[in-house]
Design an enzyme around this catalytic site. Structure first.
Site, PDB file in Angstrom:
ATOM      1  N   GLN A  48      35.840  40.143  -6.482  1.00 34.73           N
ATOM      2  CA  GLN A  48      35.462  41.133  -5.607  1.00 34.73           C
ATOM      3  C   GLN A  48      36.735  41.621  -5.165  1.00 34.73           C
ATOM      4  O   GLN A  48      36.595  42.592  -5.202  1.00 34.73           O
ATOM      5  CB  GLN A  48      35.534  40.702  -4.181  1.00 34.73           C
ATOM      6  CG  GLN A  48      34.059  39.976  -3.842  1.00 34.73           C
ATOM      7  CD  GLN A  48      33.279  39.469  -2.839  1.00 34.73           C
ATOM      8  OE1 GLN A  48      34.353  38.987  -1.928  1.00 34.73           O
ATOM      9  NE2 GLN A  48      32.277  38.759  -2.827  1.00 34.73           N
TER      10      GLN A  48
ATOM     11  N   SER B 197      33.101  48.771  -6.448  1.00 32.55           N
ATOM     12  CA  SER B 197      32.315  49.224  -4.568  1.00 32.55           C
ATOM     13  C   SER B 197      33.105  49.924  -3.591  1.00 32.55           C
ATOM     14  O   SER B 197      33.208  50.871  -2.767  1.00 32.55           O
ATOM     15  CB  SER B 197      32.821  47.735  -4.294  1.00 32.55           C
ATOM     16  OG  SER B 197      31.602  47.111  -4.834  1.00 32.55           O
TER      17      SER B 197
ATOM     18  N   TYR C   3      20.946  43.353  -8.216  1.00 27.27           N
ATOM     19  CA  TYR C   3      20.869  44.652  -7.742  1.00 27.27           C
ATOM     20  C   TYR C   3      19.164  44.958  -8.060  1.00 27.27           C
ATOM     21  O   TYR C   3      18.709  44.170  -8.750  1.00 27.27           O
ATOM     22  CB  TYR C   3      21.532  44.682  -9.461  1.00 27.27           C
ATOM     23  CG  TYR C   3      22.833  45.118  -9.753  1.00 27.27           C
ATOM     24  CD1 TYR C   3      23.620  45.901  -8.710  1.00 27.27           C
ATOM     25  CD2 TYR C   3      23.814  44.060 -10.096  1.00 27.27           C
ATOM     26  CE1 TYR C   3      25.032  46.260  -9.346  1.00 27.27           C
ATOM     27  CE2 TYR C   3      25.288  44.670 -10.241  1.00 27.27           C
ATOM     28  CZ  TYR C   3      25.474  45.743  -9.722  1.00 27.27           C
ATOM     29  OH  TYR C   3      27.254  45.605  -9.746  1.00 27.27           O
TER      30      TYR C   3
ATOM     31  N   ASP D   8      37.054  44.385  -7.497  1.00 28.59           N
ATOM     32  CA  ASP D   8      35.789  45.488  -7.452  1.00 28.59           C
ATOM     33  C   ASP D   8      35.312  46.896  -7.986  1.00 28.59           C
ATOM     34  O   ASP D   8      35.603  47.978  -6.234  1.00 28.59           O
ATOM     35  CB  ASP D   8      34.440  44.867  -6.586  1.00 28.59           C
ATOM     36  CG  ASP D   8      33.006  45.321  -7.137  1.00 28.59           C
ATOM     37  OD1 ASP D   8      32.705  46.330  -7.769  1.00 28.59           O
ATOM     38  OD2 ASP D   8      32.072  45.015  -6.252  1.00 28.59           O
TER      39      ASP D   8
ATOM     40  N   ARG E 174      30.048  40.946 -10.538  1.00 29.77           N
ATOM     41  CA  ARG E 174      29.864  40.552  -9.204  1.00 29.77           C
ATOM     42  C   ARG E 174      30.396  39.235  -8.630  1.00 29.77           C
ATOM     43  O   ARG E 174      29.132  38.490  -7.815  1.00 29.77           O
ATOM     44  CB  ARG E 174      29.223  41.419  -8.628  1.00 29.77           C
ATOM     45  CG  ARG E 174      30.082  43.253  -8.497  1.00 29.77           C
ATOM     46  CD  ARG E 174      28.634  43.809  -8.232  1.00 29.77           C
ATOM     47  NE  ARG E 174      29.272  45.016  -7.414  1.00 29.77           N
ATOM     48  CZ  ARG E 174      29.109  46.388  -7.433  1.00 29.77           C
ATOM     49  NH1 ARG E 174      27.801  46.528  -6.924  1.00 29.77           N
ATOM     50  NH2 ARG E 174      29.448  47.154  -6.978  1.00 29.77           N
TER      51      ARG E 174
HETATM   52  P1  NAD Z   1      23.726  50.323  -6.650  1.00 28.13           P
HETATM   53  O1  NAD Z   1      24.818  51.791  -6.712  1.00 28.13           O
HETATM   54  O2  NAD Z   1      23.099  50.679  -8.241  1.00 28.13           O
HETATM   55  O3  NAD Z   1      22.538  50.721  -6.348  1.00 28.13           O
HETATM   56  C1  NAD Z   1      22.829  51.626  -4.961  1.00 28.13           C
HETATM   57  C2  NAD Z   1      21.255  51.085  -4.127  1.00 28.13           C
HETATM   58  O4  NAD Z   1      19.761  51.720  -4.568  1.00 28.13           O
HETATM   59  C3  NAD Z   1      21.175  49.631  -4.429  1.00 28.13           C
HETATM   60  O5  NAD Z   1      20.832  49.405  -2.758  1.00 28.13           O
HETATM   61  C4  NAD Z   1      19.552  49.079  -5.248  1.00 28.13           C
HETATM   62  O6  NAD Z   1      18.421  48.602  -3.886  1.00 28.13           O
HETATM   63  C5  NAD Z   1      19.254  50.781  -4.124  1.00 28.13           C
HETATM   64  N1  NAD Z   1      17.870  51.477  -5.217  1.00 28.13           N
HETATM   65  C6  NAD Z   1      17.616  51.339  -6.552  1.00 28.13           C
HETATM   66  N2  NAD Z   1      16.320  51.190  -6.982  1.00 28.13           N
HETATM   67  C7  NAD Z   1      15.941  51.937  -5.407  1.00 28.13           C
HETATM   68  C8  NAD Z   1      14.922  52.609  -5.202  1.00 28.13           C
HETATM   69  N3  NAD Z   1      13.390  53.173  -6.117  1.00 28.13           N
HETATM   70  N4  NAD Z   1      14.173  53.128  -3.909  1.00 28.13           N
HETATM   71  C9  NAD Z   1      14.943  52.676  -3.138  1.00 28.13           C
HETATM   72  N5  NAD Z   1      16.507  52.065  -3.386  1.00 28.13           N
HETATM   73  C10 NAD Z   1      16.680  51.825  -4.852  1.00 28.13           C
HETATM   74  O7  NAD Z   1      24.000  49.704  -6.492  1.00 28.13           O
HETATM   75  P2  NAD Z   1      25.195  48.687  -5.583  1.00 28.13           P
HETATM   76  O8  NAD Z   1      25.572  49.671  -4.115  1.00 28.13           O
HETATM   77  O9  NAD Z   1      26.738  48.936  -6.519  1.00 28.13           O
HETATM   78  O10 NAD Z   1      25.056  47.091  -5.145  1.00 28.13           O
HETATM   79  C11 NAD Z   1      24.010  46.624  -4.631  1.00 28.13           C
HETATM   80  C12 NAD Z   1      23.554  45.254  -4.828  1.00 28.13           C
HETATM   81  O11 NAD Z   1      25.161  44.393  -4.886  1.00 28.13           O
HETATM   82  C13 NAD Z   1      24.174  45.186  -3.272  1.00 28.13           C
HETATM   83  O12 NAD Z   1      23.327  43.836  -2.699  1.00 28.13           O
HETATM   84  C14 NAD Z   1      25.561  44.354  -3.113  1.00 28.13           C
HETATM   85  O13 NAD Z   1      25.137  43.645  -1.780  1.00 28.13           O
HETATM   86  C15 NAD Z   1      25.868  44.302  -4.088  1.00 28.13           C
HETATM   87  N6  NAD Z   1      26.794  43.819  -4.229  1.00 28.13           N
HETATM   88  C16 NAD Z   1      27.650  42.593  -4.476  1.00 28.13           C
HETATM   89  C17 NAD Z   1      28.906  42.358  -4.563  1.00 28.13           C
HETATM   90  C18 NAD Z   1      29.532  41.095  -4.113  1.00 28.13           C
HETATM   91  O14 NAD Z   1      29.436  40.428  -4.310  1.00 28.13           O
HETATM   92  N7  NAD Z   1      31.019  40.947  -4.846  1.00 28.13           N
HETATM   93  C19 NAD Z   1      29.902  43.511  -4.433  1.00 28.13           C
HETATM   94  C20 NAD Z   1      29.127  44.551  -4.491  1.00 28.13           C
HETATM   95  C21 NAD Z   1      27.712  44.428  -3.939  1.00 28.13           C
END
Ligand code: NAD
Length: 376
Positions: free
Chosen positions: A125, A131, A227, A128, A120
């Protein structure tokens, strides 16, 4: 070079890996594209649509596999052992969830790229796919909840009196969770959300929802990639207690919490579920990795004293046109830099290509996957 799009064989799958608009782009790069007949049907794209975009159509899967330089798919094809050695395979290959299922790819000398492993970083992007699919799933979870709830979402002031808005709690405010919050807000619900990552708080509030915070005593909750990390049982328990309290007042709970490569954290206990109001709904989007609710059963509806729990496994497939469009663009963005003058040029030293690779020339290229296979 010939790029082949297979018809998906997994039950309930309606997406297709390339839409005709992407086929046109790839043909513009001097690649040839062959579609397995009917691959786009469930995403409302006919063989003729693909022909118009410049693709060949074939319903001879064996011949397709023998003629493919690159195979693009949504899900991991079940017949990897029948692919020609050296073929490049790109798709959601579940490398960390089902690593052993990729052994045939290793044995057949396939070069496999898992969309789940695309780093990521800013440059990647547009590739992805996680996402993209999380966005669709977060949206659709709210639509399902709104359709099945015996109440309306918006605040209504009518001559017959006021209807209060529905209350929605979202657990996990990553990509899917934020989309769920935005969608529920658009429908007029009052929304609150919980996540272990502090950074999520600002994003939740910017969408007009309330962020629930737990004091985890300064514990590290996220890794360098942004993450969530796996929490200790004590830290998880603090979250569960806060969630159980808020569950009592919400009509809908949508859970999206995941920790990459691990079982999903259990956030909703039996006591939290039975403490909810009858008629409430839980949509557990973590069903494929064990579920965030202790009572959810993958792809089934569970009824506990009138509280219904849904754990749909493949929501993106229920919105096949837009899910395929997004996925197709992600795949095309990944493929484009690998094609130079109609020929494949794969640079494993590239900071997107290398980390996305699972198997190449009979070797495991990803150490986490190799370790998972050894331990399985
Ligand atoms: P994911 O599907 O792995 O997890 C979903 C959410 O569950 C996350 O926000 C995580 O913090 C939360 N989570 C995990 N354990 C938990 C717990 N015990 N209690 C409550 N919540 C919990 O994550 P995702 O949606 O794929 O993305 C996560 C991170 O990656 C975010 O910071 C997002 O902004 C970032 N991201 C960055 C990019 C990029 O830079 N290109 C793209 C997509 C996502």
């Amino acid at each position: 070079m010939n790029i082949v799009v297979l018809r998906e064989t997994q039950a309930g799958e309606a997406r297709v890996a390339l839409m005709p608009e992407s086929v046109k782009k790839l043909i513009g790069l001097k690649a040839a594209v062959t579609i397995e007949s009917g691959a786009g049907t469930n995403a409302s794209r006919s063989d003729d649509d693909y022909r118009e975009a410049g693709a060949e159509i074939s319903d001879d899967r064996k011949a397709l596999l023998q003629g493919a330089d690159v195979v693009v798919a949504v899900n991991r094809p079940e017949d990897l052992s029948k692919f020609k050695p050296g073929t490049i395979v790109i798709g959601f290959l579940r490398p960390l969830d089902e690593p052993a299922a990729l052994k045939p790819a290793l044995e057949s000398n396939l070069t496999t790229f898992a969309m789940e492993l695309v780093p990521r970083i800013t440059r990647a992007q547009s590739m992805d796919a996680l996402s993209s699919m999380a966005t669709v799933a977060g949206y659709k979870a709210v639509i399902i909840a709104a359709e099945r709830l015996s109440r309306m979402f918006p605040l209504l002031m009518t001559a017959a009196g006021t209807v209060p808005p529905a209350k929605v709690l979202v657990l996990g405010a990553g990509v899917a969770g934020l989309q769920a919050i935005a969608t529920a807000r658009r429908l007029g619900a009052v929304v609150e959300a919980y996540d272990v990552r502090k950074a999520a708080g600002e994003q939740v509030r910017s969408l007009g929802a309330n962020f629930l915070e737990v004091d985890l005593g300064g514990l590290k909750t996220e890794d360098a990639g942004g993450y969530a990390v796996e929490l200790s049982d004590e830290a998880l328990e603090r979250g569960r207690q806060l969630i159980a309290k808020h569950a009592q007042t919400n009509d809908v709970i949508i859970t999206t919490a995941q920790v990459p490569g691990r079982r999903a954290p259990v956030l909703l206990t039996q006591a939290a579920v039975t403490g909810m109001k009858p008629g409430s709904i839980i949509i557990d989007l973590a069903g494929s990795t064990g579920g965030n609710c202790v009572l959810s059963k993958p792809d089934e509806t569970v009824d506990v004293n009138g509280i219904r729990i849904f754990a749909p496994l493949n929501l993106p497939a229920t919105v096949p046109v837009h899910a395929s469009q997004l996925y197709s663009r992600n795949i095309t963005s990944f493929l484009t830099p690998l094609i130079k003058d109609g020929q494949l040029q794969v640079d494993m030293n590239d900071d997107v290509v290398g980390p996305s690779c699972v198997t190449h020339e009979g070797k495991w290229m990803n150490q986490r996957v190799a370790a998972a296979v050894a331990g399985s």
